[in-house]
Design an enzyme around this catalytic site. Structure first.
Site, PDB file in Angstrom:
ATOM      1  N   ALA A 186      -2.133  -6.396  -0.086  1.00  0.00           N
ATOM      2  CA  ALA A 186      -2.433  -7.716   0.122  1.00  0.00           C
ATOM      3  C   ALA A 186      -2.332  -8.367   1.826  1.00  0.00           C
ATOM      4  O   ALA A 186      -3.119  -9.299   1.591  1.00  0.00           O
ATOM      5  CB  ALA A 186      -1.958  -8.970  -0.825  1.00  0.00           C
ATOM      6  N   GLN A 215      -7.928   0.113   3.587  1.00  0.00           N
ATOM      7  CA  GLN A 215      -8.344  -0.980   4.611  1.00  0.00           C
ATOM      8  C   GLN A 215     -10.015  -0.897   3.637  1.00  0.00           C
ATOM      9  O   GLN A 215     -11.166  -1.409   4.675  1.00  0.00           O
ATOM     10  CB  GLN A 215      -8.804   0.017   5.356  1.00  0.00           C
ATOM     11  CG  GLN A 215      -7.724   0.188   6.561  1.00  0.00           C
ATOM     12  CD  GLN A 215      -7.426  -1.513   7.397  1.00  0.00           C
ATOM     13  OE1 GLN A 215      -8.019  -1.713   7.166  1.00  0.00           O
ATOM     14  NE2 GLN A 215      -6.170  -0.780   7.697  1.00  0.00           N
ATOM     15  N   GLY A 257       1.020  -1.328   0.340  1.00  0.00           N
ATOM     16  CA  GLY A 257       0.057  -0.248  -0.207  1.00  0.00           C
ATOM     17  C   GLY A 257       0.854   1.469  -0.006  1.00  0.00           C
ATOM     18  O   GLY A 257       0.374   1.997  -0.210  1.00  0.00           O
ATOM     19  N   CYS A 302       2.974   6.194  22.033  1.00  0.00           N
ATOM     20  CA  CYS A 302       4.056   5.682  22.639  1.00  0.00           C
ATOM     21  C   CYS A 302       4.809   4.534  22.080  1.00  0.00           C
ATOM     22  O   CYS A 302       5.961   4.465  22.264  1.00  0.00           O
ATOM     23  CB  CYS A 302       3.815   5.984  24.518  1.00  0.00           C
ATOM     24  SG  CYS A 302       3.170   7.228  25.035  1.00  0.00           S
ATOM     25  N   ASN A 339      -8.173   4.020   8.337  1.00  0.00           N
ATOM     26  CA  ASN A 339      -7.354   2.639   9.198  1.00  0.00           C
ATOM     27  C   ASN A 339      -7.576   2.441  10.597  1.00  0.00           C
ATOM     28  O   ASN A 339      -7.489   1.386  11.554  1.00  0.00           O
ATOM     29  CB  ASN A 339      -5.866   2.264   9.053  1.00  0.00           C
ATOM     30  CG  ASN A 339      -5.536   3.393   8.977  1.00  0.00           C
ATOM     31  OD1 ASN A 339      -5.685   4.514   8.304  1.00  0.00           O
ATOM     32  ND2 ASN A 339      -4.273   3.565   9.810  1.00  0.00           N
TER      33      ASN A 339
HETATM   34  C1  LIG Z   1      -1.965  -0.782   6.307  1.00  0.00           C
HETATM   35  C2  LIG Z   1      -2.254   0.823   5.510  1.00  0.00           C
HETATM   36  C3  LIG Z   1      -1.211   1.293   4.487  1.00  0.00           C
HETATM   37  C4  LIG Z   1       0.232   0.811   4.465  1.00  0.00           C
HETATM   38  O1  LIG Z   1      -0.101  -1.093   3.144  1.00  0.00           O
HETATM   39  P1  LIG Z   1       1.435  -1.582   3.470  1.00  0.00           P
HETATM   40  O2  LIG Z   1       0.898  -2.565   2.105  1.00  0.00           O
HETATM   41  O3  LIG Z   1       1.422  -2.217   4.775  1.00  0.00           O
HETATM   42  O4  LIG Z   1       2.436  -0.791   2.808  1.00  0.00           O
HETATM   43  C5  LIG Z   1      -2.397   2.282   4.103  1.00  0.00           C
HETATM   44  N1  LIG Z   1      -2.855   3.256   4.071  1.00  0.00           N
HETATM   45  C6  LIG Z   1      -3.733   2.351   4.312  1.00  0.00           C
HETATM   46  C7  LIG Z   1      -5.122   2.713   5.437  1.00  0.00           C
HETATM   47  C8  LIG Z   1      -4.045   1.470   5.630  1.00  0.00           C
HETATM   48  O5  LIG Z   1      -4.868   0.796   6.952  1.00  0.00           O
END
Ligand SMILES: *Cc1c(COP(=O)(O)O)cnc(C)c1O
Length: 390
Positions: A199, A178, A70, A324, A150
């Site tokens: 994925a 998400q 992502g 934290c 998220n």
């Molecule tokens: C987890 C997440 C990402 C990052 O995706 P990765 O595959 O872990 O790099 C980006 N945006 C949102 C909203 C996410 O929840």
């Protein structure tokens, strides 16, 4: 008992996904760029996976670019679209509650001479279409608003934003990490030009994701090398990851409707259980426009880290908007942007459900959490002061 309630951080890999991934880590090892049969069968597997991913969002296979996840998809979309469109202007609009994978590339662009407007959200974490319309200027070239947040699970009005962006001829990106595989998505109905997915949030492997790029959307590539992914994302493909992502997408499509029903039931039970048994709490996010697997509460007079540690001792894996954990004292920018005080943001707890969670597990959490909160509050000077005030 061990209860995993952190599915927005990552998900366990589905056994059927593990099966195809291991096949492509062992006997099916060829390089998809090779002309011989070892390569050709891998090339075909990649194209099949591309079709599976595309099918989940109503896209054409050739509009899917595989990335390392992502984060890379978000970077590619934002930096790529900004660079490709800068002769038309240098103004970008995004929201104040995006994932760091969106906020950081925007900040990077701001240092390169782009101008970034951060849209505020209301107390539920919703972006307002009216405020977006007001923020648009002659030189606006890109809008990036996430589909589902998220941390608090709020679902944004992507369809309305997409319609407006299209009307204005502005490139529209959404981080759908998400929502992909969880909500029905049709890129044409939503009018999005760029969409990021990953994925490992849908029972696939880590380190693989994709960017959907609508045909005709101008995008400058951010890595340079070989001819893979139509030159848009060079480098030898992560073949096991890609086939695993394809499988995970197929499985998500099959189970989406039934899983949404099941998770909504469990989530509502968990929310109700917490609200009935614990006082001085605040639900974070929107009650109605909310993804089926997200529960997020702030518990007054409680420190998020202490809460996580106590839950961990009971075998419950969750997360908090208190940072934290990640080494900084600043609580979640999402909760602060929604108007929470630092104190209340620090006392937040995110519980995100997934396919293996059972009703017994939810009952266990409803049983244990009030005891933990009671114990922590009994040690809290803030709670003590509050009681004496009354
Ligand atoms: C987890 C997440 C990402 C990052 O995706 P990765 O595959 O872990 O790099 C980006 N945006 C949102 C909203 C996410 O929840």
């Amino acid at each position: 008992m061990r209860v995993y309630l952190d599915h927005s951080a990552t998900t366990p890999v589905h056994p059927e996904v593990t099966k195809v991934v291991s096949e492509y880590l062992t006997e099916k090892f060829g390089n998809p760029s090779s002309v011989h049969v070892f390569g050709r069968e891998i090339k075909k597997a990649i194209e099949d996976a591309r079709a599976q991913v595309a099918d989940l969002i109503g896209a054409r296979p050739e509009e899917i670019i595989f990335t390392s996840g992502g984060t890379e998809a978000d970077n590619m979309a934002i930096i790529g679209a900004a660079m490709a469109n800068q002769k038309n202007g240098k103004h970008i609009i995004t929201s104040g509650i995006e994932h760091h994978a969106v906020t950081e590339p925007c900040e990077y662009l701001a240092k390169q001479g782009f101008e970034v407007t951060l849209l505020p959200v209301d107390k539920d974490g919703l972006v307002s279409l009216e405020e977006l319309k007001d923020a648009v200027r002659e030189d606006t070239i890109l809008i990036s608003i996430m589909h589902v947040n998220n941390e608090v699970g709020t679902i944004q009005p992507i369809k309305e934003i997409g319609e407006f962006a299209k009307e204005k001829g502005i490139v529209f990106h959404t981080d759908a990490v998400q929502s992909f595989g969880k909500l029905p998505i049709d890129v044409n109905e939503l009018n999005v030009d760029l969409l990021s997915a990953s994925a490992h949030k849908i029972y696939g492997p880590k380190g693989i994701g994709c960017l959907y790029v609508r045909k005709g959307t101008k995008l400058q590539r951010i890595t340079h090398g070989g001819g893979q992914e139509r030159r848009r994302r060079p480098g030898t493909e992560n073949v096991p990851g890609i086939v695993g992502f394809g499988k995970a997408s197929e499985l998500a499509k099959e189970s989406m409707e039934s899983e949404n029903k099941r998770l909504t039931y469990l989530r509502d039970k968990l929310m109700k259980g917490i609200e009935e048994r614990i006082d001085h709490i605040k639900l974070n996010g929107c009650r109605e426009n909310r993804i089926a697997n997200n529960v997020n509460f702030s518990f007054y007079f409680i420190e998020g880290e202490a809460l996580l540690l106590s839950m961990d001792m009971k075998g419950i894996g969750a997360s908090s908007g208190s940072a934290c954990v990640s080494g900084s004292l600043k609580p979640s920018h999402v909760l602060l942007e929604m108007g929470l005080s630092h104190e209340i943001a620090h006392g937040s707890l995110r519980l995100t459900l997934g396919k293996d969670n059972t009703e017994e597990e939810i009952d266990y959490v409803i049983e244990e959490l009030p005891k933990i909160i009671d114990r922590l509050r009994s040690m809290s000077p803030l709670y003590d002061a509050h009681k004496h005030k009354r």
